[in-house]
Enzyme design. Structure first.
Site, PDB file in Angstrom:
ATOM      1  CG  ASP A 143      -8.789  -4.114  -2.868  1.00 35.54           C
ATOM      2  OD1 ASP A 143      -9.959  -3.990  -2.488  1.00 35.54           O
ATOM      3  OD2 ASP A 143      -8.183  -3.266  -3.541  1.00 35.54           O
ATOM      4  CG  HIS A 182      -2.082   0.914   1.044  1.00 38.11           C
ATOM      5  ND1 HIS A 182      -2.006   2.264   1.263  1.00 38.11           N
ATOM      6  CD2 HIS A 182      -3.334   0.660   0.619  1.00 38.11           C
ATOM      7  CE1 HIS A 182      -3.178   2.803   0.981  1.00 38.11           C
ATOM      8  NE2 HIS A 182      -3.999   1.862   0.581  1.00 38.11           N
TER       9      HIS A 182
END
Ligand code: CMC
Length: 428
Positions: free
Chosen positions: A364, A307
């Site tokens: 996700d 991320h």
């Protein structure tokens, strides 16, 4: 005393103001720097550039903190509802019960879309990805509400556009899916709550009655809360930058939907399940795929890992991992790719490559497994993300507008040819 920073270029010192946020985050304000020095700052992918000051979402990537309007994501996911969180993000405070009731009622009264939308849907081939259909349907609303194109509308009119958008997005999303599978569309049932109504439009058939399972509706509601805002990510920055040209709310949100679609952003949830399925079909050898993810000359990446801002853990991923176990248990579903996902995570957390680069599962990684257990097909995963992110996009668009932010227009360093004379075709 206000803080300043100094930049020295070729022996000349420039003094720059430092802005401090409510959580003591510091930023050097370079907005006037080029005017003073003739020099720009270069930051590919905006890895270290603040594009605005915002009072909507706070996150601290090192500590794994995420708060909407000051409220920790863990508390909101546990105690709130998606509509309440939407109100919080858009209007700044948690609603009273009367405010929430009238907000829900207003949204419910706008869920129906113009019948002509069916003709637009008919124009798409059945291969159309629902994200493309969704963004097109959202843009199409500028034709039905042309007054929404005017930049300086009164607050009540802007608010009506916001309500319409929140109300119609589930209808568009469900209809995009019905188009995909070649079924007739199902009209909204306004006796149902926001998520149940969406599930009804997704799964009901004209001749059959369909009962929404509250376990499914609650799990969906929680997932939408977790996706509702994430400050200046790719799609939100897109919404702001498109909105900064005074394009309409519909046009700005449609642009956000398109930005979200890519596999490095919201499209990762679809890519994760496809990756896990691929690993399963290949015999389930997670070590082989870990090696591929680490190989410099192999473009494969472990989808759902890493991320831009979270460098220790993604707080949303923690909540979702637990929810995945709970939801699958409650629904009595077993999914072999859940074991593959957990195996990959365990290996990655022990692996130097992932540890050194601070790569952890993101929001996700497990969300697709829940969506699948809820009966949502893979191609609709990113649409679900868009449904969740909608109130965040709206809140950011509204804030940008209310603050009168200037048009977004980055600069560049030109590295092409310098001036040269045109050469006739025959002489080239
Ligand atoms: N698998 C393998 N290696 C990775 C991965 C990954 N998923 N992510 C990053 N790396 C490596 C990358 O190769 C680079 O290595 P090196 O330093 O040797 O060149 C290093 O880690 C830093 O990566 P980066 O691409 O510079 O990091 P970034 O901040 O620009 O990208 C990211 C962040 C999310 C795009 C990236 O981690 C990625 O592509 N992840 C997979 C896609 C994904 O899951 N996206 C969903 C993000 S969360 C939902 C959302 O908000 O949209």
């Amino acid at each position: 005393m206000s803080q300043t920073a100094q930049i020295i270029i070729n022996g000349k010192t420039f003094e720059l103001p430092v802005t401090v946020g409510s959580a003591d985050e510091e930023a050097i304000d370079i907005s006037k720097f080029r005017g003073q020095s003739g020099v720009i700052t270069l930051d590919r992918g905006f890895k270290n550039t603040g594009s605005c000051e915002s009072a909507i979402t706070f996150l601290n990537g090192e500590k794994g903190i995420l708060r909407y309007r000051g409220y920790p994501i863990e508390q909101l996911a546990d105690k709130s509802t998606f509509l309440e969180v939407s109100y919080l993000l858009i209007y700044g405070e948690l609603p009273t019960s009367t405010e929430l009731e009238s907000f829900a009622k207003e949204i419910t009264s706008h869920t129906l879309v113009n019948e002509d939308i069916k003709k637009i849907l008919d124009g798409f081939p059945s291969l159309a990805h629902p994200m493309g259909v969704l963004s097109s349907l959202v843009t199409s609303q500028t034709a039905y509400y042309p007054q929404s194109l005017l930049p300086n509308r009164p607050e009540e009119e802007i608010n009506l556009s916001i309500i319409r958008l929140l109300a119609k997005m589930p209808t568009f999303a469900a209809w995009a899916y019905k188009k995909k599978i070649g079924h007739p569309v199902i009209y909204p049932n306004n006796s149902l709550d926001y998520c149940s109504n969406f599930l009804h439009m997704m799964f009901a058939l004209p001749a059959d009655s369909y009962e929404v399972d509250p376990v499914v509706a609650n799990a969906l509601d929680k997932l939408l809360i977790l996706h509702a805002d994430h400050e200046q990510n790719c799609s939100t920055s897109t919404v702001r930058i498109v909105g900064s040209s005074q394009a309409s709310l519909w046009a700005s949100i449609a642009a956000g939907i398109n930005a979200l679609w890519g596999p490095l952003h919201g499209g990762a949830n679809q890519a994760v399940i496809e990756m896990l399925e691929g690993i399963k079909a290949d015999g389930g050898d997670t070590k082989k795929w870990m090696a591929k993810a680490k190989a410099k000359d192999d473009p494969f990446r472990l989808m759902g890992f890493g991320h831009r801002v979270y460098k220790n853990f993604d707080p949303r991923a923690r909540i979702i991992k637990k929810a995945a176990d709970d939801v699958l248990n409650q629904l009595g579903v077993t999914d072999p790719v859940l074991d593959i996902a957990k195996g990959l995570e365990e290996e990655a957390l022990r692996d130097d490559y992932f540890v050194e680069r601070k790569l952890y599962p993101n929001v996700d990684f497990y969300s697709g497994i829940i969506y699948r257990a809820l009966g949502i097909p893979t191609e609709m995963f990113t649409v679900m993300f868009a449904l969740g992110r909608l109130p965040g996009w709206i809140a950011q668009w509204k804030e940008m507008r209310e603050k009168g932010e200037p048009i977004g227009r980055p600069r560049q360093i030109y590295v092409g040819e310098n001036e040269r004379d045109y050469v006739d075709t025959a002489k080239r």
